[in-house]
Motif scaffolding. Structure first.
Motif, PDB file in Angstrom:
ATOM      1  N   PRO A 103       0.847  -1.205   0.000  1.00  0.00           N
ATOM      2  CA  PRO A 103       0.000   0.000   0.000  1.00  0.00           C
ATOM      3  C   PRO A 103       0.880   1.252   0.000  1.00  0.00           C
ATOM      4  O   PRO A 103       1.893   1.306   0.693  1.00  0.00           O
ATOM      5  N   GLY A 104       0.507   2.201  -0.814  1.00  0.00           N
ATOM      6  CA  GLY A 104       1.269   3.445  -0.933  1.00  0.00           C
ATOM      7  C   GLY A 104       2.292   3.439  -2.046  1.00  0.00           C
ATOM      8  O   GLY A 104       2.906   4.467  -2.327  1.00  0.00           O
ATOM      9  N   THR A 105       2.505   2.290  -2.698  1.00  0.00           N
ATOM     10  CA  THR A 105       3.430   2.239  -3.830  1.00  0.00           C
ATOM     11  C   THR A 105       2.888   3.129  -4.941  1.00  0.00           C
ATOM     12  O   THR A 105       1.741   2.981  -5.351  1.00  0.00           O
ATOM     13  N   PRO A 106       3.683   4.082  -5.429  1.00  0.00           N
ATOM     14  CA  PRO A 106       3.193   4.935  -6.516  1.00  0.00           C
ATOM     15  C   PRO A 106       2.930   4.134  -7.801  1.00  0.00           C
ATOM     16  O   PRO A 106       3.745   3.303  -8.207  1.00  0.00           O
ATOM     17  N   VAL A 107       1.784   4.370  -8.398  1.00  0.00           N
ATOM     18  CA  VAL A 107       1.371   3.724  -9.636  1.00  0.00           C
ATOM     19  C   VAL A 107       0.841   4.803 -10.560  1.00  0.00           C
ATOM     20  O   VAL A 107       0.075   5.670 -10.139  1.00  0.00           O
ATOM     21  N   GLN A 108       1.256   4.773 -11.812  1.00  0.00           N
ATOM     22  CA  GLN A 108       0.683   5.656 -12.831  1.00  0.00           C
ATOM     23  C   GLN A 108      -0.298   4.833 -13.650  1.00  0.00           C
ATOM     24  O   GLN A 108       0.026   3.731 -14.083  1.00  0.00           O
ATOM     25  N   CYS A 109      -1.465   5.397 -13.859  1.00  0.00           N
ATOM     26  CA  CYS A 109      -2.478   4.718 -14.659  1.00  0.00           C
ATOM     27  C   CYS A 109      -2.924   5.673 -15.753  1.00  0.00           C
ATOM     28  O   CYS A 109      -3.329   6.807 -15.468  1.00  0.00           O
ATOM     29  N   ALA A 110      -2.825   5.240 -16.992  1.00  0.00           N
ATOM     30  CA  ALA A 110      -3.243   6.068 -18.131  1.00  0.00           C
ATOM     31  C   ALA A 110      -4.371   5.356 -18.867  1.00  0.00           C
ATOM     32  O   ALA A 110      -4.384   4.147 -19.003  1.00  0.00           O
ATOM     33  N   GLY A 111      -5.306   6.120 -19.330  1.00  0.00           N
ATOM     34  CA  GLY A 111      -6.421   5.541 -20.087  1.00  0.00           C
ATOM     35  C   GLY A 111      -7.722   6.186 -19.677  1.00  0.00           C
ATOM     36  O   GLY A 111      -7.710   7.183 -18.953  1.00  0.00           O
ATOM     37  N   PRO A 112      -8.807   5.704 -20.096  1.00  0.00           N
ATOM     38  CA  PRO A 112      -8.999   4.485 -20.860  1.00  0.00           C
ATOM     39  C   PRO A 112      -8.649   4.658 -22.337  1.00  0.00           C
ATOM     40  O   PRO A 112      -8.730   5.756 -22.880  1.00  0.00           O
TER      41      PRO A 112
END
Length: 187
Positions: A54-63
């Motif tokens: 928990p807290g790990t940075p994640v980039q999410c692009a989309g949809p």
């Protein structure tokens, strides 16, 4: 968001750099408040995802994409999925369930065994609520008679063939959608 689209995620590594982007189907209904991706554990990146803290940075692009463009407007729909190729269809079916869609849908889902079909209970519940017929095609299931039965859910031993279309009275004029491995697509 539209049913069947995908997103790309990147995860920050321990050294502070970002991983390469990895595309995954958005498997939740478009109106859901939580983003849901179905990820099959088959490689270094996908096997590391469940271990993220928990807290790990994640980039999410989309949809992104338009796999099931205008599917809402189709009266008779046939979805043919191989293994994890079910994910865009899960998004569509979750959407149809949430809006109580009247579309007539046949899902042909090909797996090696029933255990590989990871969301059978949810699909059976969906088939009880909307006009959905599910045909599981299982290539390595030893005993189809031992599988749990539900209304509008059927089991076939073997691999997907064009004969399945005829055997189950699938309308050849329906709108067909296909997502699965190349060999199945060739069939």
């Amino acid at each position: 968001r539209k049913p069947g689209q995908f997103a790309s995620i990147r995860v920050m590594r321990e050294d502070g750099s970002w991983s390469e982007p990895h595309p995954f189907t958005i498997s939740c209904a478009p109106g859901d408040t939580d983003l849901r991706l179905t990820i099959k554990n088959v490689g270094a990146f996908t096997s590391a995802v469940p271990e993220l803290k928990p807290g790990t940075p994640v980039q999410c692009a989309g949809p992104f994409g338009a796999f099931c463009r205008d599917i809402d407007g189709k009266d008779d729909i046939v979805m043919i999925a191989g293994g994890v190729g079910i994910t865009p269809f899960l998004s569509v079916l979750r959407h149809f369930r949430s809006i109580k869609a009247a579309n007539r849908v046949t899902l042909v889902w090909c797996n090696k065994t029933h255990a590989d079909a990871f969301c059978c209970q949810e699909l059976a519940e969906t088939a009880a609520e909307i006009n959905l017929r599910i045909i599981h095609v299982l290539s390595r299931e030893p005993d189809l008679s031992a599988l749990p039965r539900a209304a509008n859910v059927e089991f076939v031993s073997g691999r997907f063939t064009r004969e399945i279309i005829a055997r189950f009275g699938i309308n050849p004029q329906a709108s067909f959608y296909l997502c699965g491995p190349p060999a199945m697509q060739d069939t």
